[in-house]
Design a protein around this motif. Structure first.
Motif, short mmCIF file in Angstrom:
data_model
loop_
_atom_site.label_atom_id
_atom_site.label_comp_id
_atom_site.label_asym_id
_atom_site.label_seq_id
_atom_site.Cartn_x
_atom_site.Cartn_y
_atom_site.Cartn_z
N LYS A 123 0.85 -1.19 0.00
CA LYS A 123 0.00 0.00 0.00
C LYS A 123 0.89 1.24 0.00
CE LYS A 123 -3.84 -2.38 0.48
NZ LYS A 123 -4.52 -2.46 1.78
N GLU A 164 -7.80 13.95 9.09
CA GLU A 164 -8.44 13.27 7.96
C GLU A 164 -7.74 11.96 7.60
OE1 GLU A 164 -8.41 16.07 4.78
OE2 GLU A 164 -9.78 17.48 5.77
N VAL A 165 -6.50 11.78 8.06
CA VAL A 165 -5.77 10.56 7.69
C VAL A 165 -5.54 9.64 8.88
CG1 VAL A 165 -4.65 11.68 5.74
CG2 VAL A 165 -3.47 11.60 7.93
N LYS A 270 -11.50 1.62 8.89
CA LYS A 270 -11.54 2.84 8.07
C LYS A 270 -11.67 4.08 8.92
CE LYS A 270 -13.58 4.68 3.80
NZ LYS A 270 -12.27 4.72 3.12
N GLN A 275 -7.38 6.49 4.84
CA GLN A 275 -6.68 6.27 3.57
C GLN A 275 -5.75 5.06 3.60
OE1 GLN A 275 -6.93 9.68 4.76
NE2 GLN A 275 -8.71 9.73 3.40
N ASP A 276 -5.73 4.33 4.71
CA ASP A 276 -4.90 3.13 4.84
C ASP A 276 -3.41 3.45 4.73
OD1 ASP A 276 -4.36 0.49 5.33
OD2 ASP A 276 -5.18 -0.29 3.45
N TYR A 277 -3.02 4.64 5.20
CA TYR A 277 -1.60 4.97 5.27
C TYR A 277 -1.00 4.35 6.54
CZ TYR A 277 -2.88 8.77 2.02
OH TYR A 277 -3.36 9.51 0.97
#
Length: 427
Positions: A123, A164-165, A270, A275-277
């Motif tokens: 990812k 947001e992340v 989620k 964002q799956d960072y």
């Protein structure tokens, strides 16, 4: 000889199926004998095989048994010391060359994954999270520094953007590196090992190097066989032991701990990392975390100097996880494990040659996932006679730990205590 299995970890439990590999039970000849089937050894073997060398890899346990198969799985660029610190030590010319290489390891990983179709849950996107305004100022400086060396996939995150992340209220901001990212580290190693074999390389597991007979054609002895080679690459890092005493004197194995939750489900996963960072904070003794392919939270942190295994890993790491994500207080921990990395006093990798034909790279000091892949390329270049990039690393100054092997652990722990206080009080 008893077989050494993988330690119990989420990675071992979710590893891709691979065929068993034999132990060395004969005398063989090769161009290059690589000691260690972690990232450094596998990357070296792949680049050498692609250049036409005959390569034999000796692994004391199983492919990826050490740090390569136990780490946090984060693709983090640069080194454990940033390029401006290196520049003050070695001057602008050498620093320029090292700076140009600082972002190459991640590209090599992606090239390997694509070329050899390695299934490792790759990812994109990694976040450096600032807990204090001072740390945020450091990230702003780091962005300017990295851009100076051509690394531009960076975005500063203010307090609103970082929310947001990552759903953690500890952070005042951060920096997003889209060339960072994360992988299943053991499956990456297993895929690279399969690529080595697809090119004609041979990997022997359960075949520890017991002794190196140095000379014009060095010989590596294992319990049941030996390998005669033109060159040797020593790639054992924290699991090398005292095979090469002059390397052991300038480094120290350290343990880091990792826990993995039960599957969280899509909605909760989620909500934590939309964002799956992957994320690491900016403390000296940092915490790092990410989601697995099956939506577990993998959370690591802490350092045990001298590489002792703590009695209760979950008791050390779970409070750190809950400080970041109190919403996980009722979530079960399915796996907890430790793994060793190799620390140097300078926190820079040690690269060099012993005599004319024994090459080594070690001491990634916590930035091993990307650096080791670069190291394999640099070592292969040196064996082909292209030594400029090898020399840039080999010329870095390195020093033994104060007090020698007996006192290096308490001295390092004292230093960590000092930096821990700086983290805690925002110095």
């Amino acid at each position: 000889m008893a077989s050494t299995p993988y330690p119990e970890s989420y990675y071992a439990a979710s590893a891709n199926a691979v065929p068993p590999r034999p132990a060395l039970q004969d005398d063989v000849e090769t161009d290059v004998c690589v000691i260690g089937a972690g990232y450094t050894g596998l990357s070296s073997a792949l680049f050498l095989l692609e250049s036409g060398f005959k390569v034999t890899v000796l692994e004391a346990a199983k492919v990826g048994f050490g740090a390569s198969g136990r780490n946090g799985g984060q693709i983090v660029n640069s080194y454990s010391r940033d390029i401006d610190v290196i520049e003050r030590s070695v001057g602008p010319k050498q620093a320029q060359l090292l700076g140009q290489m600082a972002f190459e390891g991640g590209r090599i990983i992606r090239e390997r994954v694509a070329k050899y179709n390695i299934q490792c849950d790759l990812k994109n996107g990694g976040v450096f999270a600032a807990i204090t305004a001072k740390q945020m100022g450091h990230l702003e400086s780091q962005k300017r520094l990295w851009e100076r060396f051509g690394h531009t996939q960076l975005e500063l995150l203010d307090e609103r953007r970082i929310r947001e992340v990552v759903a953690c209220d500890q952070y005042v901001g951060g920096m997003l590196d889209m060339s960072g990212g994360h992988i299943h580290p053991l499956n990456l190693a297993l895929g690279e090992a399969a690529a080595v074999e697809s090119l004609g390389g041979t990997i022997y597991e359960q075949s520890p190097a017991m002794r190196i007979e140095r000379g014009a054609n060095p010989v590596v002895h294992t319990p049941q066989g030996k390998v005669r080679a033109k060159f040797i690459i020593v790639a054992g890092n924290a699991y090398l032991g005292n095979l090469v005493p002059e390397l052991a004197a300038k480094s120290m194995p350290c343990g880091t701990q990792v826990i993995t939750t039960e599957p969280l489900g899509d909605a909760l996963a989620k909500s934590l990392l939309p964002q799956d960072y992957c994320v690491e904070d900016c403390n000296y003794l940092l915490d790092y975390y990410r989601l697995s392919g099956d939506k577990r939270l993998i959370f690591g942190g802490g350092v045990v100097y001298g590489a002792r295994d703590p009695a209760n890993i979950e008791a050390i790491i779970r409070p750190k996880m809950l400080k970041a994500f109190p919403q996980l207080k009722d979530v079960k921990i399915d796996y907890a494990w430790t793994g060793n990395f190799l620390l140097t006093l300078s926190r820079l990798p040690q690269v060099g040659r012993l005599g004319d034909n024994i090459y080594y790279s070690q001491g990634c000091s916590g930035h091993g996932v990307t650096y080791t892949h670069l190291a394999g390329k640099v070592l292969a270049e040196a064996l082909r006679g292209q030594a400029e990039r090898f020399d840039a690393f080999a010329d870095l100054p390195h020093y033994p730990f104060p007090g020698g092997q007996l006192l290096r652990t308490p001295f390092a722990a004292l230093g960590a205590w000092y930096y821990g206080l700086r983290d805690k009080f925002g110095y």
